[in-house]
Enzyme design. Structure first.
Site, PDB file in Angstrom:
ATOM      1  CG  ASP A 128      -2.015  -0.970   1.136  1.00 20.42           C
ATOM      2  OD1 ASP A 128      -2.082  -1.639   0.086  1.00 20.42           O
ATOM      3  OD2 ASP A 128      -2.802  -1.076   2.085  1.00 20.42           O
ATOM      4  CG  PHE A 130      -1.077   1.860  -4.932  1.00 18.44           C
ATOM      5  CD1 PHE A 130      -1.216   1.211  -6.147  1.00 18.44           C
ATOM      6  CD2 PHE A 130      -2.000   2.845  -4.602  1.00 18.44           C
ATOM      7  CE1 PHE A 130      -2.259   1.537  -7.020  1.00 18.44           C
ATOM      8  CE2 PHE A 130      -3.036   3.171  -5.466  1.00 18.44           C
ATOM      9  CZ  PHE A 130      -3.166   2.515  -6.670  1.00 18.44           C
ATOM     10  CB  SER A 185     -10.901   5.128  -2.532  1.00 19.28           C
ATOM     11  OG  SER A 185     -10.141   6.082  -3.196  1.00 19.28           O
ATOM     12  CG  LEU A 186     -11.714   7.114   2.734  1.00 24.64           C
ATOM     13  CD1 LEU A 186     -11.581   6.408   4.074  1.00 24.64           C
ATOM     14  CD2 LEU A 186     -12.526   8.381   2.884  1.00 24.64           C
ATOM     15  CD  GLU A 243     -16.314   6.053  11.200  1.00 18.73           C
ATOM     16  OE1 GLU A 243     -15.993   5.340  10.230  1.00 18.73           O
ATOM     17  OE2 GLU A 243     -17.334   6.740  11.242  1.00 18.73           O
ATOM     18  CE  LYS A 278      -8.382   3.165   4.636  1.00 17.57           C
ATOM     19  NZ  LYS A 278      -8.371   1.870   4.015  1.00 17.57           N
ATOM     20  CG  ASP A 336      -6.738  -4.149   5.101  1.00 21.29           C
ATOM     21  OD1 ASP A 336      -7.223  -3.717   4.045  1.00 21.29           O
ATOM     22  OD2 ASP A 336      -5.592  -4.618   5.181  1.00 21.29           O
ATOM     23  NE  ARG A 367     -13.423   0.737  -4.188  1.00 24.84           N
ATOM     24  CZ  ARG A 367     -12.346   1.436  -3.856  1.00 24.84           C
ATOM     25  NH1 ARG A 367     -12.478   2.645  -3.371  1.00 24.84           N
ATOM     26  NH2 ARG A 367     -11.165   0.908  -3.973  1.00 24.84           N
ATOM     27  CD  GLU A 372     -13.659  -2.189   4.106  1.00 22.60           C
ATOM     28  OE1 GLU A 372     -14.516  -1.328   3.790  1.00 22.60           O
ATOM     29  OE2 GLU A 372     -12.546  -2.259   3.582  1.00 22.60           O
ATOM     30  CE1 TYR A 385     -17.184   2.307   5.164  1.00 26.41           C
ATOM     31  CE2 TYR A 385     -16.290   0.472   6.423  1.00 26.41           C
ATOM     32  CZ  TYR A 385     -16.475   1.130   5.214  1.00 26.41           C
ATOM     33  OH  TYR A 385     -15.946   0.605   4.081  1.00 26.41           O
ATOM     34  CE  LYS A 440     -16.103   7.551   7.615  1.00 22.41           C
ATOM     35  NZ  LYS A 440     -17.003   6.429   7.864  1.00 22.41           N
ATOM     36  CE  LYS A 446      -3.660   2.144   4.137  1.00 18.89           C
ATOM     37  NZ  LYS A 446      -3.595   2.428   2.747  1.00 18.89           N
ATOM     38  CB  CYS A 499      22.763 -31.753   1.034  1.00 21.50           C
ATOM     39  SG  CYS A 499      21.007 -31.981   1.371  1.00 21.50           S
ATOM     40  CB  CYS A 508      21.413 -36.447   1.431  1.00 18.81           C
ATOM     41  SG  CYS A 508      21.950 -35.377   0.093  1.00 18.81           S
ATOM     42  CB  CYS A 561      20.893 -31.039  -2.420  1.00 15.31           C
ATOM     43  SG  CYS A 561      21.226 -32.804  -2.307  1.00 15.31           S
ATOM     44  CB  CYS A 604      18.500 -35.565  -1.284  1.00 16.87           C
ATOM     45  SG  CYS A 604      18.352 -34.232  -0.096  1.00 16.87           S
TER      46      CYS A 604
HETATM   47  S1  IVH Z   1     -15.746   5.756   4.760  1.00 18.51           S
HETATM   48  C1  IVH Z   1     -16.855   8.317   1.157  1.00 18.51           C
HETATM   49  N1  IVH Z   1     -14.970   4.479   6.910  1.00 18.51           N
HETATM   50  O1  IVH Z   1     -11.430   2.156   3.146  1.00 18.51           O
HETATM   51  C2  IVH Z   1     -16.167   7.595   2.251  1.00 18.51           C
HETATM   52  N2  IVH Z   1     -14.219   3.683   4.806  1.00 18.51           N
HETATM   53  O2  IVH Z   1      -9.476   3.441   1.421  1.00 18.51           O
HETATM   54  C3  IVH Z   1     -16.519   6.175   2.275  1.00 18.51           C
HETATM   55  N3  IVH Z   1     -12.851   1.657   4.953  1.00 18.51           N
HETATM   56  O3  IVH Z   1     -13.482   2.503   0.322  1.00 18.51           O
HETATM   57  C4  IVH Z   1     -15.619   5.361   3.069  1.00 18.51           C
HETATM   58  N4  IVH Z   1     -12.922   1.447   7.143  1.00 18.51           N
HETATM   59  O4  IVH Z   1     -13.745   0.364   1.801  1.00 18.51           O
HETATM   60  C5  IVH Z   1     -14.911   4.547   5.566  1.00 18.51           C
HETATM   61  N5  IVH Z   1     -14.424   3.438   8.911  1.00 18.51           N
HETATM   62  C6  IVH Z   1     -14.351   3.496   7.577  1.00 18.51           C
HETATM   63  C7  IVH Z   1     -13.628   2.547   6.809  1.00 18.51           C
HETATM   64  C8  IVH Z   1     -13.586   2.688   5.425  1.00 18.51           C
HETATM   65  C9  IVH Z   1     -12.478   0.915   6.002  1.00 18.51           C
HETATM   66  C10 IVH Z   1     -12.487   1.340   3.550  1.00 18.51           C
HETATM   67  C11 IVH Z   1     -13.590   1.551   2.538  1.00 18.51           C
HETATM   68  C12 IVH Z   1     -13.055   2.622   1.635  1.00 18.51           C
HETATM   69  C13 IVH Z   1     -11.593   2.446   1.785  1.00 18.51           C
HETATM   70  C14 IVH Z   1     -10.826   3.678   1.393  1.00 18.51           C
END
Ligand code: IVH
Length: 682
Positions: free
Chosen positions: A36, A39, A97-98, A123, A125, A127, A146, A183, A235, A298, A322, A419, A422, A437, A443
């Site tokens: 991650d 990326f 995504s975030l 909150e 996150k 996985d 998604r 999730e 969530y 949030k 993260k 080895c 053997c 080996c 062996c």
């Molecule tokens: S809120 C518009 N809350 O993380 C916002 N996402 O990297 C919608 N995820 O796509 C997402 N825990 O699949 C939200 N407490 C949490 C989360 C969460 C895991 C995932 C979710 C999202 C991804 C983004």
């Protein structure tokens, strides 16, 4: 363009391609290639380049869209079956995504862009993989992945197997329509159990619970999904289906409806409160049954959220922090050496046990001699162990305070010369990193490994000969090579511990059955170095019998797709070895298939993999035996009688009335020959 711009442009194109590939690996194949962190780094670099050069804008750039788990091209219709077999449905609100952050500073930067006195909900996150649940008048009707963010696969039948997702909201006044996102997760415990099973079945392992959950949701077999015990946390309630003005209140409402909402949330008003939450959970999360990889922040107030709005990929009102990849310092007690099926000797680090990302780690691979020299480590050193998205923990270095720099890198380390199993002198082929080996036929781990490979499901599929039984038979001198399998008697097997007459009979039956395995799989089963399943198929197609293959020259062999000089040399070396020729001869005499017969074509596809098919009635286009062969050639299994396990009946004319009744009562479909031929053709 200046020279520098040209370079930048090339870099930009490369980054786009790399990120696109990584997205595909991650979302479609469930097999991530980049961490991650790597990326995100690349994504940031690309974003920066695109900002500096708006003229290079491309709406298809990975910066402009979220990764997609849809197969093939997205569809523009409202709904359509995707290639994965699920209905594709348009999201009512895009699934975004975030943006990720990794430090207090980056969080502060985000906070600065928000209105003053803003309230932040923190909150965990989780996985896993995102899911959007649709409740119509309180009843769960759809569950969308998604997908590409705009439309996803409806995996409702799989979601219905998840025990903590209610099928009905707990209220007498449900909204007409409400969507709740969250999730889907696999617990560490289920993940480890599943991988253990897969290891035994010689199936590829899932890298982490997220990949396992994602692979599970894509299955078409709800019983298997149910067996893998998924769970969920919800969530987010998007849109205006409910008139509740804050995020926190929306979560409370969801909880009242009986939905699984996490308790691990907190309303924060300052960066210090946020950091406190982060530090607290970075420790506590290790006790949770499921994987978490960060914290989500949030904006609580929905009006403020609306005003902040969205970028193409993510909301501006939320951000993820993260956690850094978990690493720990521990003592390298000693280095042991493992000899594999092909004789490769792998150094293994035996560690003082430590707890890392939910599991206890006491061993890690050290790959090869060069790796150990590069890290400059020795027994007794304190080393850093990291567990990222991969299954196997990594040693990333040793504690720097240990005064290295004095010694030349790797000095003092000596890879064994013989080895450990053997005693044969090890060899290191030029250009290869591994020590090997060479004593293939003498062996023990190589002998046992070859037998295990030979009997495995994708090879000769001999059931009941697990590694323990092979060990036992080997230690008594009853099993020294793959040909010995066909000389085993019922007595040999039945007198083993924990095996009786019945299991002996089953094993013998399975050995008997293996004589029908087609040539391509037999070739794979022989275990010639680097000849995997697919390569074996291609070779068997070109050389329909072992006699022809045996005399093939290097020049001829390398004209086969996938066969390079190295593989060609391995094949030639295999047939130059008298011991191997003797084994092949004995297998041939035992009745193992070393050529492609008319009724046993090489495997053509895996379209019928996992399907058990019963043939019944009279056919006009092919004979029964031909249909049998076709089923097997496409990876299916032919069975004699209809049971719960039957996938469908290939039904000809005049199918017996009893069979028909049985199929009907079990709800098993009948397929006529035209439909069947269509299914496997293509
Ligand atoms: S809120 C518009 N809350 O993380 C916002 N996402 O990297 C919608 N995820 O796509 C997402 N825990 O699949 C939200 N407490 C949490 C989360 C969460 C895991 C995932 C979710 C999202 C991804 C983004």
């Amino acid at each position: 363009m200046t020279e520098q711009e040209k370079n930048q442009y090339t870099l930009l194109l490369n980054l786009r391609k790399e990120l696109e590939d990584a997205n595909y690996q991650y979302y479609v194949l469930n097999a991530p290639t980049l961490s991650d962190f790597a990326f995100d780094e690349k994504m940031r670099q690309l974003q920066q380049l695109e900002q500096e050069h708006p003229e290079w804008y491309d709406p298809n750039s990975p910066t402009q869209h979220v990764g997609s788990d849809l197969f093939g091209q997205p569809q523009s219709h409202h709904t359509k079956k995707s290639r994965s077999g699920f209905e594709q449905v348009k999201h009512r609100y895009p699934m975004l995504s975030l943006a990720n952050t990794y430090s207090r500073e980056e969080i502060e930067e985000w906070l600065r862009k928000l209105p003053t006195n803003v309230e932040i909900v923190c909150e965990l996150k989780y996985d896993g993989l995102g899911i959007s649940l649709w409740y119509e008048n309180g009843k769960l009707t759809r569950a969308l992945t998604r997908g590409d963010g705009t439309q996803g696969d409806d995996v409702i039948n799989n979601i219905l197997t998840i025990p903590n997702i209610p099928k009905q909201l707990k209220t007498s006044t449900p909204p007409q329509h409400v969507e709740i996102r969250g999730e889907v997760l696999m617990s560490w415990e289920s993940f480890e159990r599943l991988n253990k099973e897969r290891l035994e079945q010689e199936e590829s392992l899932f890298a982490n619970p997220r990949n396992a959950a994602s692979g599970t949701l894509k299955l078409q077999d709800t019983q298997e999904v149910a067996r893998r015990s998924l769970s969920a946390y919800l969530y987010y309630i998007p849109g205006n289906d409910v008139a509740i003005p804050t995020h926190q209140q929306r979560l409370a409402q969801a909880a009242q409806w009986g939905l699984p909402v996490s308790d691990a949330t907190q309303l924060c008003h300052s960066i210090d409160e946020v950091m406190h939450f982060i530090h607290y959970w970075d420790i506590e999360r290790k006790k949770l049954p499921v994987a978490t990889d960060g914290i989500v922040l949030k904006v609580n107030d929905l009006h403020q959220q609306d005003e902040l709005g969205y970028t193409a990929k993510s909301p501006r009102w939320a951000i993820a922090y993260k956690f850094p990849a978990e690493k720990q310092l521990t003592k390298l007690k000693h280095i042991s050496y493992q000899v594999g099926r092909t004789g490769v000797v792998t150094p293994v680090a035996n560690l003082e046990p430590i707890q890392l990302s939910g599991t206890i780690v006491q061993r890690a691979t050290l790959h090869n001699e060069d790796f150990i020299r590069q890290l400059n480590i020795q027994e007794g050193d304190m080393v850093w162990v990291e567990k990222g998205g991969e299954i196997i923990p990594k040693i990333i270095g040793k504690e720097s305070s240990q005064g290295d720099g004095v010694a030349v890198k790797g000095e003092g380390y000596q890879f064994p010369t013989v080895c450990p199993e053997c005693g044969a002198s090890l060899v290191r082929v030029e250009g290869e990193a591994a020590w090997r080996c060479p004593n293939e036929a003498g062996c023990p781990p190589q002998i046992k490994g070859k037998i295990e490979h030979f009997v495995s499901r994708k090879a000769m599929n001999i059931e009941g000969l697990g590694s323990e039984t092979i060990d036992l038979l080997y230690s008594q001198g009853l099993l020294n090579n793959i040909a010995d399998i066909y000389d085993l008697t019922q007595q040999d097997i039945a007198r083993q511990e924990r095996l009786g007459d019945k299991s002996a009979l089953n094993i013998l039956n399975s050995i008997q059955e293996s004589k029908k395995i087609p040539w391509a799989r037999v070739l794979f089963a022989l275990g010639i170095r680097m000849v995997g399943e697919t390569t074996a198929k291609k070779i068997a197609k070109r050389y329909p019998s072992i006699e022809q293959l045996q005399w093939a020259s290097l020049e001829q062999l390398i004209t086969i797709e996938d066969v390079g000089e190295q593989i060609a040399n391995n094949i030639i070396a295999y047939f130059n070895d008298l011991h191997n020729l003797d084994i092949v001869q004995r297998l041939l005499s035992a009745g193992v298939q070393f050529e492609t017969t008319a009724l046993q074509p090489t495997e053509l596809s895996n379209r019928l993999e996992g399907k058990t098919i019963v043939i019944s009635g009279v056919f006009s286009q092919h004979s029964r035996d031909e249909y049998k062969a076709m089923i097997e050639a496409h990876g299916g299994k032919n069975a004699g009688s209809i049971s719960k396990k039957t996938s469908f009946v290939l039904a000809g004319e005049n199918m017996g009335p009893e069979k028909k009744k049985k199929a009907e009562s079990l709800g098993i479909a009948l397929m006529n020959e035209d439909a069947f031929l269509k299914l496997i053709e293509d």
